[in-house]
Design a protein around this motif. Structure first.
Motif, PDB file in Angstrom:
ATOM      1  N   GLU A  55      -7.920  35.098 -66.342  1.00  0.00           N
ATOM      2  CA  GLU A  55      -8.144  35.107 -64.899  1.00  0.00           C
ATOM      3  C   GLU A  55      -8.267  36.558 -64.476  1.00  0.00           C
ATOM      4  OE1 GLU A  55      -5.193  32.622 -62.920  1.00  0.00           O
ATOM      5  OE2 GLU A  55      -6.851  31.183 -62.807  1.00  0.00           O
ATOM      6  N   LEU A  56      -9.495  36.980 -64.310  1.00  0.00           N
ATOM      7  CA  LEU A  56      -9.729  38.386 -64.029  1.00  0.00           C
ATOM      8  C   LEU A  56     -10.185  38.575 -62.595  1.00  0.00           C
ATOM      9  CD1 LEU A  56     -11.658  38.951 -67.350  1.00  0.00           C
ATOM     10  CD2 LEU A  56      -9.274  39.561 -66.884  1.00  0.00           C
ATOM     11  N   SER A  57      -9.679  39.624 -61.964  1.00  0.00           N
ATOM     12  CA  SER A  57     -10.097  39.813 -60.579  1.00  0.00           C
ATOM     13  C   SER A  57     -10.852  41.118 -60.348  1.00  0.00           C
ATOM     14  CB  SER A  57      -8.898  39.712 -59.637  1.00  0.00           C
ATOM     15  OG  SER A  57      -7.714  40.025 -60.307  1.00  0.00           O
ATOM     16  N   SER A  58     -10.908  41.979 -61.359  1.00  0.00           N
ATOM     17  CA  SER A  58     -11.669  43.217 -61.166  1.00  0.00           C
ATOM     18  C   SER A  58     -13.060  43.053 -61.757  1.00  0.00           C
ATOM     19  CB  SER A  58     -10.968  44.383 -61.847  1.00  0.00           C
ATOM     20  OG  SER A  58     -11.078  44.265 -63.247  1.00  0.00           O
ATOM     21  N   SER A  94     -14.240  41.536 -65.555  1.00  0.00           N
ATOM     22  CA  SER A  94     -15.313  40.557 -65.770  1.00  0.00           C
ATOM     23  C   SER A  94     -16.379  41.130 -66.691  1.00  0.00           C
ATOM     24  CB  SER A  94     -15.968  40.166 -64.447  1.00  0.00           C
ATOM     25  OG  SER A  94     -14.989  39.755 -63.539  1.00  0.00           O
ATOM     26  N   ASN A 128      -8.892  51.094 -55.644  1.00  0.00           N
ATOM     27  CA  ASN A 128      -8.636  49.667 -55.693  1.00  0.00           C
ATOM     28  C   ASN A 128      -9.111  49.054 -57.016  1.00  0.00           C
ATOM     29  OD1 ASN A 128      -7.736  47.231 -54.591  1.00  0.00           O
ATOM     30  ND2 ASN A 128      -9.841  46.693 -54.019  1.00  0.00           N
ATOM     31  N   GLU A 129     -10.333  49.407 -57.420  1.00  0.00           N
ATOM     32  CA  GLU A 129     -10.882  48.885 -58.671  1.00  0.00           C
ATOM     33  C   GLU A 129     -10.013  49.323 -59.856  1.00  0.00           C
ATOM     34  OE1 GLU A 129     -13.146  46.745 -59.444  1.00  0.00           O
ATOM     35  OE2 GLU A 129     -13.483  47.133 -61.571  1.00  0.00           O
ATOM     36  N   ILE A 157      -6.757  47.069 -59.876  1.00  0.00           N
ATOM     37  CA  ILE A 157      -6.880  45.705 -60.410  1.00  0.00           C
ATOM     38  C   ILE A 157      -7.367  45.708 -61.849  1.00  0.00           C
ATOM     39  CG2 ILE A 157      -7.027  43.598 -58.994  1.00  0.00           C
ATOM     40  CD1 ILE A 157      -9.491  44.602 -57.715  1.00  0.00           C
ATOM     41  N   SER A 170      -4.454  45.927 -64.198  1.00  0.00           N
ATOM     42  CA  SER A 170      -3.712  44.683 -64.451  1.00  0.00           C
ATOM     43  C   SER A 170      -4.564  43.684 -65.242  1.00  0.00           C
ATOM     44  CB  SER A 170      -3.177  44.090 -63.146  1.00  0.00           C
ATOM     45  OG  SER A 170      -4.170  43.360 -62.488  1.00  0.00           O
ATOM     46  N   ASP A 171      -5.886  43.723 -65.032  1.00  0.00           N
ATOM     47  CA  ASP A 171      -6.764  42.854 -65.834  1.00  0.00           C
ATOM     48  C   ASP A 171      -6.713  43.207 -67.318  1.00  0.00           C
ATOM     49  OD1 ASP A 171      -7.587  41.305 -63.772  1.00  0.00           O
ATOM     50  OD2 ASP A 171      -9.634  42.100 -63.655  1.00  0.00           O
ATOM     51  N   GLU A 224      -3.642  42.087 -68.839  1.00  0.00           N
ATOM     52  CA  GLU A 224      -3.713  40.643 -69.072  1.00  0.00           C
ATOM     53  C   GLU A 224      -4.498  40.351 -70.357  1.00  0.00           C
ATOM     54  OE1 GLU A 224      -3.234  37.791 -66.740  1.00  0.00           O
ATOM     55  OE2 GLU A 224      -4.761  36.362 -67.432  1.00  0.00           O
TER      56      GLU A 224
END
Length: 611
Positions: free
Chosen positions: A388-391, A395, A479-480, A483, A486-487, A490
């Motif tokens: 589950e990636l948000s940056s 991706s 910001n990038e 995140i 943390s990506d 993960e």
DNA sequence: GAAGGCCCGCTTTTT
DNA sequence: GCGGGCCTTC
């Protein structure tokens, strides 16, 4: 439960020798324990291996943990995994025999399959016109329906020569086109894992024989959830001489009918094909009296109360609105946490001992909102899922990893180019030339390029990338970077989980392990559990709140329309929900519900609940 | 064939 | 409560 003696009936099952057996084990009857103890007993007596099949990664983790806690060398002899994981394992080793020279990628994302089926529809002239005349929403519906048609063919194990008898011509064309696209991308889907394994075994009897020799005993947990493809794979793993198969299941807990499963495979086919000795375990060692009496009102005689000592608490409550229902649940939770000690629950009440269940995840939203407001810790119990990636960088990494492992994967290549806003590039080497040196995207692709196929430098590369991010050596906005950090952490965690469980490692098999949900860290967060009934299957909790028990929500309105098997499954689902509770059970429903479009609808108590 | 009115369906569950 | 399908009407 591990320190309690086995009952006479349980002992009989555990000590059963060769041959087939069907264990009908109702909720809370200690089936996992019987299963693991018998595996343990047999592992000592056989020189060959044992295969234990489950339906969820969660269940297979639990069995592995229990086996390891009895004897940590057991897992060398026992393969424990889901049907899909086992099939993936077989195809990794022997896929070449049915034409997969390179390891195919498992496409588990619905979005990916939707794109592919869209292309398959476009490639089918007779369907294209109809499709193009539809609007966005209908197109999505049509795509889902098409995927379901394709899925059904494979789940029902309909071979090409039998297609014309069962499926209409357009759908056959669609199916072939989908298959062609998937194969051009060197990709397979969940259904293919089973279907192809079955095809592999029937077309290469020597390979099937290898597995039959390898595995002397086979166990199938939650056997009521078998579908045809799974049953056929299982059958091809046994022979008349070698059919030491144990099924454990409970027809009352069959809730995956929408996925093609039916307890008939356990109750009819298995009995007919294997003539197993049947055992019934119906003593409940989990729940209190009031809960079991309630469960028995939903499904008569589902559990025996003989062994039960504690009364517990079971309450059914009705509220004017969802809001009132929500507030009551929250207040009750706060009260229980304050009281700390209550009757029939030993030790202190804490949030981890409380679960809130509902038919679908939407019902849980108001509760979640309220829990947040009250600062009560909670977490969603999820099925094991992939990354589950948000940056954007995360991706990009994920897509590039797939492209690197599979040169035929134009689908993810084009998604990658889209993200990077690039055109007319075909390889990762070309992509990196077009990126600004030192930017986080550049470094992400560079990391991918540096990865060795066998994954031996995976940890090192990711850690280097992480340290570059921490030391702000990369160009990207704050910001990038944040995140992305943390990506990549993960991603590293998924790798560590993969590394722990896999000896024969490679980037592609890592990607497939992610797709199959095997790299998901099962360290559940702290707090109150929020879960749908389906995800809560096989789990238990001291205090359970079953909310949203109004008719049309549970049972779902579509099941009511369809009736028959669908309603039976809803009833089973409710039985599963109720039997998750060990000590206290609170069942609540609202008399009105605000629909998503603002209309206030009157509601009544669920028809499935005791009158 | 365009305009207007009526009716229907909206968010299920997962490897 | 709203968008879309489908029916009626001119």
């Amino acid at each position: 439960m591990n320190n309690i003696m086995l009952s006479e009936k349980q002992k009989e099952v555990v000590s059963f020798g060769k041959g087939s057996l069907l264990v009908k084990a109702s909720a809370g009857s200690g089936k996992t324990r019987v299963l693991t103890e018998r595996i343990c007993m047999l592992a000592k007596s056989t020189k060959r291996r044992i295969l234990a099949i489950t339906f969820s990664n969660r269940a297979s983790e639990e069995i592995k943990n229990r086996l390891a806690s009895i004897d940590d060398t057991l897992l060398e002899k026992v393969y424990v995994g889901t049907f899909h994981a086992f099939c993936n394992y077989v195809l990794e080793k022997h896929g070449a025999a049915i034409g997969y020279k390179e390891l195919p990628h498992v496409f588990s994302e619905v979005e990916d399959r939707m794109r592919i089926v869209e292309k398959a529809i476009a490639d089918t002239p007779s369907l294209r016109h109809l499709y193009e005349s539809k609007n966005e929403k209908q197109r999505n519906q049509y795509k889902s329906k098409s995927l379901d048609v394709i899925s059904t063919i494979k789940r029902e194990v309909i071979l090409d020569e039998d297609l014309t008898r069962k499926i209409n011509d357009d759908e056959i064309l669609l199916y072939y086109n989908y298959r062609e696209i998937m194969s051009s991308l060197n990709a397979i889907d969940f259904d293919d894992l089973l279907f192809l394994t079955y095809k592999l075994f029937i077309s290469n009897t020597n390979i099937a024989a290898l597995y039959r020799r390898n595995f002397e005993y086979i166990f199938v947990d939650e056997a009521q959830d078998l579908n045809r493809a799974q049953y056929m794979v299982l059958r091809s793993l046994t022979s008349d001489e070698n059919k030491n198969v144990m099924f454990v299941g409970d027809s009352n807990q069959s809730i995956y009918g929408f996925n093609g499963s039916s307890s008939d495979f356990m109750n009819l086919d298995f009995i007919q094909d294997y003539n197993p000795k049947v055992f019934v375990l119906n003593e409940n060692y989990r729940s209190t009296k009031t809960i079991l009496k309630y469960a028995n009102q939903i499904i008569p005689n589902s559990s025996s109360l003989d062994e039960v000592v504690l009364e517990g608490v079971t309450k059914e409550l009705c509220f004017e609105s969802v809001e009132k229902e929500t507030l009551w649940v929250i207040d009750k939770i706060k009260l229980l946490l304050q009281q700390k000690k209550v009757k029939d629950i030993e030790g202190e009440i804490c949030t981890e001992r409380i679960a809130i269940l509902a038919r679908n995840k939407y019902v849980l939203l108001p509760i979640e909102e309220r829990l947040k407001k009250e600062n009560l810790p909670y977490y969603y119990k999820s099925s094991s899922k992939g990354l589950e990636l948000s940056s954007l960088s995360g991706s990009i990494f994920n897509l590039a990893l797939q492209v690197k492992g599979n040169s035929k994967d134009r689908l993810h290549l084009s998604q990658l180019l889209n993200l990077l806003k690039l055109k007319n590039v075909v390889s990762l080497d070309d992509i990196i030339k077009r990126l600004e040196n030192g930017s986080i995207y550049f470094e992400t692709i560079l990391t991918i390029l540096n990865l060795k196929e066998d994954g031996s430098n995976f940890k090192l590369c990711i850690r280097q990338l992480l340290s570059k991010i921490t030391n702000k050596l990369l160009h990207a906005d704050e910001n990038e970077l944040h995140i992305a950090y943390s990506d990549f952490n993960e991603i590293l965690n998924h790798w560590l989980n993969y590394e722990k469980r896999t000896l024969d490692r490679s980037l592609i098999s890592f990607r497939n392990a992610i797709a199959l949900g095997q790299t998901f860290a099962n360290n559940e967060d702290k707090g109150i559990t929020l879960s749908t009934v389906h995800t809560m299957k096989g789990q238990e909790n001291d205090i359970v709140f079953l909310i949203g028990m109004d008719d049309m929500t549970f049972p779902d309105y579509r099941a009511i329309e369809k009736g028959g098997v669908e309603m039976q499954q809803e009833k089973n689902n409710l039985y599963v929900a109720v039997t998750r509770a060990k000590r206290y059970l609170f069942v609540t429903y609202p008399l009105s519900r605000i629909m998503p479009w603002g209309e206030v609808k009157k509601r009544v108590k669920s028809r499935l609940l005791p009158k």
